[in-house]
Every structure is written in structure tokens, then in C-alpha cells.
Design an enzyme around this catalytic site. Sequence first.
Site, PDB file in Angstrom:
ATOM      1  N   ARG A 122     146.049 -68.040  23.816  1.00  0.00           N
ATOM      2  CA  ARG A 122     146.789 -67.321  22.751  1.00  0.00           C
ATOM      3  C   ARG A 122     148.267 -67.141  23.050  1.00  0.00           C
ATOM      4  O   ARG A 122     148.926 -66.266  22.508  1.00  0.00           O
ATOM      5  CB  ARG A 122     146.158 -65.962  22.470  1.00  0.00           C
ATOM      6  CG  ARG A 122     144.733 -66.079  21.973  1.00  0.00           C
ATOM      7  CD  ARG A 122     144.255 -64.813  21.302  1.00  0.00           C
ATOM      8  NE  ARG A 122     142.865 -64.962  20.956  1.00  0.00           N
ATOM      9  CZ  ARG A 122     141.856 -64.710  21.787  1.00  0.00           C
ATOM     10  NH1 ARG A 122     142.094 -64.266  22.997  1.00  0.00           N
ATOM     11  NH2 ARG A 122     140.629 -64.888  21.395  1.00  0.00           N
ATOM     12  N   LYS A 144     160.546 -73.620  16.977  1.00  0.00           N
ATOM     13  CA  LYS A 144     159.566 -74.418  16.234  1.00  0.00           C
ATOM     14  C   LYS A 144     158.874 -75.377  17.189  1.00  0.00           C
ATOM     15  O   LYS A 144     159.544 -76.082  17.954  1.00  0.00           O
ATOM     16  CB  LYS A 144     160.280 -75.254  15.166  1.00  0.00           C
ATOM     17  CG  LYS A 144     160.570 -74.533  13.900  1.00  0.00           C
ATOM     18  CD  LYS A 144     160.679 -75.593  12.821  1.00  0.00           C
ATOM     19  CE  LYS A 144     161.674 -75.279  11.782  1.00  0.00           C
ATOM     20  NZ  LYS A 144     161.905 -76.413  10.889  1.00  0.00           N
ATOM     21  N   GLU A 186     172.971 -85.193  14.629  1.00  0.00           N
ATOM     22  CA  GLU A 186     172.607 -83.785  14.369  1.00  0.00           C
ATOM     23  C   GLU A 186     173.822 -82.877  14.602  1.00  0.00           C
ATOM     24  O   GLU A 186     173.976 -81.855  13.948  1.00  0.00           O
ATOM     25  CB  GLU A 186     171.430 -83.342  15.251  1.00  0.00           C
ATOM     26  CG  GLU A 186     170.092 -83.989  14.901  1.00  0.00           C
ATOM     27  CD  GLU A 186     169.478 -83.474  13.586  1.00  0.00           C
ATOM     28  OE1 GLU A 186     170.022 -82.549  12.973  1.00  0.00           O
ATOM     29  OE2 GLU A 186     168.441 -84.039  13.185  1.00  0.00           O
ATOM     30  N   LYS A 228     173.458 -73.677  15.343  1.00  0.00           N
ATOM     31  CA  LYS A 228     172.024 -73.553  15.041  1.00  0.00           C
ATOM     32  C   LYS A 228     171.557 -72.117  15.291  1.00  0.00           C
ATOM     33  O   LYS A 228     170.814 -71.549  14.494  1.00  0.00           O
ATOM     34  CB  LYS A 228     171.205 -74.538  15.867  1.00  0.00           C
ATOM     35  CG  LYS A 228     169.711 -74.365  15.587  1.00  0.00           C
ATOM     36  CD  LYS A 228     168.868 -75.580  15.715  1.00  0.00           C
ATOM     37  CE  LYS A 228     167.438 -75.266  15.262  1.00  0.00           C
ATOM     38  NZ  LYS A 228     166.483 -76.303  15.519  1.00  0.00           N
ATOM     39  N   GLU A 238     162.412 -69.669   8.567  1.00  0.00           N
ATOM     40  CA  GLU A 238     162.737 -70.661   7.536  1.00  0.00           C
ATOM     41  C   GLU A 238     162.288 -70.258   6.137  1.00  0.00           C
ATOM     42  O   GLU A 238     161.558 -70.979   5.463  1.00  0.00           O
ATOM     43  CB  GLU A 238     162.126 -72.016   7.928  1.00  0.00           C
ATOM     44  CG  GLU A 238     162.803 -73.156   7.188  1.00  0.00           C
ATOM     45  CD  GLU A 238     162.454 -74.512   7.745  1.00  0.00           C
ATOM     46  OE1 GLU A 238     162.183 -74.602   8.953  1.00  0.00           O
ATOM     47  OE2 GLU A 238     162.478 -75.471   6.973  1.00  0.00           O
ATOM     48  N   ARG A 242     167.719 -71.016   6.691  1.00  0.00           N
ATOM     49  CA  ARG A 242     167.436 -72.064   7.679  1.00  0.00           C
ATOM     50  C   ARG A 242     167.224 -73.419   7.008  1.00  0.00           C
ATOM     51  O   ARG A 242     167.328 -74.464   7.637  1.00  0.00           O
ATOM     52  CB  ARG A 242     166.215 -71.661   8.523  1.00  0.00           C
ATOM     53  CG  ARG A 242     166.055 -72.494   9.777  1.00  0.00           C
ATOM     54  CD  ARG A 242     165.125 -71.812  10.765  1.00  0.00           C
ATOM     55  NE  ARG A 242     164.793 -72.676  11.877  1.00  0.00           N
ATOM     56  CZ  ARG A 242     164.106 -72.274  12.941  1.00  0.00           C
ATOM     57  NH1 ARG A 242     163.688 -71.042  13.044  1.00  0.00           N
ATOM     58  NH2 ARG A 242     163.828 -73.115  13.913  1.00  0.00           N
ATOM     59  N   ASN A 246     168.319 -78.592   6.850  1.00  0.00           N
ATOM     60  CA  ASN A 246     167.702 -79.795   6.288  1.00  0.00           C
ATOM     61  C   ASN A 246     168.732 -80.774   5.709  1.00  0.00           C
ATOM     62  O   ASN A 246     168.365 -81.819   5.173  1.00  0.00           O
ATOM     63  CB  ASN A 246     166.726 -79.362   5.183  1.00  0.00           C
ATOM     64  CG  ASN A 246     165.454 -80.161   5.236  1.00  0.00           C
ATOM     65  OD1 ASN A 246     165.091 -80.663   6.301  1.00  0.00           O
ATOM     66  ND2 ASN A 246     164.793 -80.309   4.114  1.00  0.00           N
ATOM     67  N   HIS A 249     168.203 -84.464   5.759  1.00  0.00           N
ATOM     68  CA  HIS A 249     166.827 -84.707   6.192  1.00  0.00           C
ATOM     69  C   HIS A 249     165.877 -85.050   5.051  1.00  0.00           C
ATOM     70  O   HIS A 249     164.798 -85.573   5.301  1.00  0.00           O
ATOM     71  CB  HIS A 249     166.284 -83.484   6.949  1.00  0.00           C
ATOM     72  CG  HIS A 249     166.844 -83.382   8.346  1.00  0.00           C
ATOM     73  ND1 HIS A 249     168.190 -83.274   8.591  1.00  0.00           N
ATOM     74  CD2 HIS A 249     166.238 -83.403   9.562  1.00  0.00           C
ATOM     75  CE1 HIS A 249     168.383 -83.213   9.910  1.00  0.00           C
ATOM     76  NE2 HIS A 249     167.223 -83.298  10.516  1.00  0.00           N
ATOM     77  N   HIS A 253     163.897 -87.954   6.412  1.00  0.00           N
ATOM     78  CA  HIS A 253     162.458 -87.929   6.715  1.00  0.00           C
ATOM     79  C   HIS A 253     161.730 -89.028   5.961  1.00  0.00           C
ATOM     80  O   HIS A 253     160.812 -89.666   6.496  1.00  0.00           O
ATOM     81  CB  HIS A 253     161.840 -86.576   6.328  1.00  0.00           C
ATOM     82  CG  HIS A 253     162.146 -85.487   7.311  1.00  0.00           C
ATOM     83  ND1 HIS A 253     162.266 -84.168   6.956  1.00  0.00           N
ATOM     84  CD2 HIS A 253     162.355 -85.525   8.648  1.00  0.00           C
ATOM     85  CE1 HIS A 253     162.531 -83.435   8.033  1.00  0.00           C
ATOM     86  NE2 HIS A 253     162.600 -84.237   9.063  1.00  0.00           N
ATOM     87  N   HIS A 266     165.348 -90.654  14.732  1.00  0.00           N
ATOM     88  CA  HIS A 266     165.492 -89.532  13.810  1.00  0.00           C
ATOM     89  C   HIS A 266     166.942 -89.365  13.343  1.00  0.00           C
ATOM     90  O   HIS A 266     167.238 -89.318  12.149  1.00  0.00           O
ATOM     91  CB  HIS A 266     164.988 -88.263  14.512  1.00  0.00           C
ATOM     92  CG  HIS A 266     165.126 -87.028  13.694  1.00  0.00           C
ATOM     93  ND1 HIS A 266     164.370 -86.797  12.566  1.00  0.00           N
ATOM     94  CD2 HIS A 266     165.954 -85.959  13.817  1.00  0.00           C
ATOM     95  CE1 HIS A 266     164.718 -85.634  12.040  1.00  0.00           C
ATOM     96  NE2 HIS A 266     165.679 -85.104  12.782  1.00  0.00           N
TER      97      HIS A 266
END
Length: 363
Positions: A122, A144, A186, A228, A238, A242, A246, A249, A253, A266
Site C-alpha cells: 500500500r 504521476k 519538453e 513544472k 490535474e 495542470r 498538455n 501533446h 500522443h 516522445h
Amino acid sequence: MTRYRLQLRHPSGVTPIHVGDGVLSDDSSQLEDWVLDRRVFVISSPTVLGLHARVLAPLSERAATWNVLEVPEGEDAKSLEVAGSLWEAILEAGGKRDSRILAFGGGSVGDLAGFVAGSYMRGIDYAQVPTTLLAQVDAAIGGKTAINLTKAKNSVGLFHHPQRVVADTRLLRTLPREELRSGLMEVLKMAILSDGELFVALERDLEGLLSGDAATLSPVVAAAAEGKISIVERDPTERNERMLLNLGHTLGHALEAGLDYRLLRHGEAVGYGLLFAVRLAEKRGLSADTAGRIRQLVDRFELPKLPALEVDTLIEFMGRDKKIDEGGWRWVLPTELGSCEVVSDLAREEVEQALQAFLTELS
Ligand SMILES: NC(=O)c1ccc[n+]([C@@H]2O[C@H](COP(=O)([O-])OP(=O)(O)OC[C@H]3O[C@@H](n4cnc5c(N)ncnc54)[C@H](O)[C@@H]3O)[C@@H](O)[C@H]2O)c1
């Protein structure tokens, strides 16, 4: 040598983030205290261990036990099978709730290690020692974590913040130019989003940055990380702001997915996504001068040529993106250097036409 001490405040505490050339070996980050007398599990990839394992030697001497767990390179690490084998290996080696996981690698290793740490018993503590530029400016910051499902990247994961991030830019010397380019895209995204001065630094120093020079990289990594941090602090899970991260992206993506995550890195896909966002933004009033400066800078990255792709395929992948909710498409578009807006009123036909024209120009 300049060292940067940043911190990210989040709902479960504060993560100190140390950036600089050699910051790992001078232990200003206090990683030695963090591992002291603990069972430590290092998760890393063969390439990173082959090149840099020795920088961790002083840490290994402080730990009660030191287990190095090797995972596959790149995206292949982010699978349920690999996560499962890590849980088993950690249990087998006596991993307890107070054991510690050290993620030592690029964003793939960091996402996987964070996920394993967040779910084992956990949730146990972990730290990030990111070794790619992309991970230093982006993936290691913000909590994340994720693994991939067969047909959907990053679809299983949780928010679990590392207790420390130590971004030593000296480790980037061995990074291939293509990986530096991917990470710098980025940085460029962050500059367009929130930091006009960072944009000027990229225009001025791009060649030094692409060559992996640690002294040139350090202030730029710190500035992008700060960008960031400030967005994540305002919106840790998010829900609104946030989403700005994107930028580039939505199409990025879809390009990665349309090319089966193999042909474009990426950041390279994000580079094309940025160009497309600029195109959409110009129709809404972005000045020709700013659009031109962004295009010129992206050109200097010398992105790999885009293979032929159908608009319909890309539109379908955009529809599957998990960041699109019931409210439909949201585009992040630049308004000026250092500022962007989230737009949700673009008609699908408008996007399709613009994308067709964009792909035709590139072919
Ligand atoms: N969690 C987040 O917020 C977040 C944000 C952005 C991206 N990501 C994830 O990050 C991943 C991409 O990360 P990445 O771009 O760092 O790539 P990566 O982790 O796949 O690493 C690329 C390659 O570089 C090698 N490498 C790493 N460090 C090196 C070094 N110092 N010298 C030489 N080679 C080195 C790795 O072994 C690997 O083969 C994706 O899975 C993406 O989803 C996560």
C-alpha cells in the site's frame, strides 16, 4: 558550480528537488541519510547501470541491504508483468514497509518504479535519480506514476510523490543526442507555456544544450523544473491548470500511438504537436512574429521526418487519449511567449482540415 535547490509542495508533503552538475556525488541532497540502514531496492535499466552504476557506490555502503533490480529498456519496462516480477523480487528479498526504492533511469524506469513503490504494501517511500533530460525536467517531477496496457499507454497508475529528486546533469553526458533533443522539446514546451526568458536561453544556447554540456544544461533544467513545479503545486491532481502541460501533446500522443510507439521519441512527437498547436493558435490571433520564432526554433531541433499518416487515424487516436473527457477536445494553444490558453470550442472539422493541411505541408 551552481547547484539549484527546489521543492515541490504537494498534498502528501514536500519533495526536495536538487539540480546541478555533480549534485549526486556531493550529497547536498542528503540521499545518504535517506538510505541509511534501510533495505534499498534500486530499479534501473541495463544501459544506465552499465554507464553509471558506480556513482551509487557511496550510497550502497550506507544501506542495510542493497538490491539492484534490472528492468527492460524503455517502454518495455512499463508492463504489468515487469511490475509483478518486481513486487515478487522485493518481497523475496525481505522488502518491508520501511524499505526504500530508488528509481535510477529515464522516465520509463521512474514511472514503473514509482508505480511499484506506490502499490507495494500500500505504498513505500521512493526517490528519483533521473538520468535522461526528459525525466529531469518532467517525468520525475509531479508524482504521476504509470504502467501501460497493451492498447493504452499510461492507463494504470497512481499519484505517489518521490521523497527526493536528484537531477545530476553530469549523467546526461552519455545521453545520445536524439534523447537530448527529446527532452529539450519538453523544455521548449515549458518555455512557451510559462517562461519567455527560458525561450530566449534556448534560442541562444541550443547547440550547447544538444551536445549534453552539463554546465549549459543545469540552469535550463532548473528553470524548466521550476515551471513544472509551479503548475503542479497549483493543481496537483490535474483537474484544471495542470492540463496546460498538455501543450503539444494532443497531436503528439496520437502520433506516438499511430506509429506504434516505435518510430518517434516522445519529445519528437511533441515537437510536431507544438508546430500544429502554433498553426491552430495563429488562427486565433497568435502573432506571426511569435509563431515564426517558435517554428524557427523547432526547425533547429532537426526532427526526424514524419512517415505518411492518415488524418482519420490520428483523429481516432486523439479521441482515445485519456485526457479527453466527456467535455470533448481541449487544445492548449499559445497566446504569446510564456503564456497559453486552454481552448474547447474548436470544431472537429476545423481541426481535421488544419491537420490535413499540416500533414500535406510536411510530406
Ligand atoms: N510521470 C510523468 O509525469 C511523465 C512525464 C513525461 C513522460 N513520462 C514517461 O517517461 C517515459 C519516457 O522517458 P525518457 O524519455 O526518459 O525515456 P526512457 O526512460 O525510455 O529512456 C530512453 C533510453 O535512454 C537510456 N538512458 C537513460 N539514461 C541514460 C544516460 N544517462 N545515458 C545513456 N542512456 C541513457 C535508457 O536506458 C533508455 O534506453 C515515457 O514512458 C513517458 O510516458 C512520464
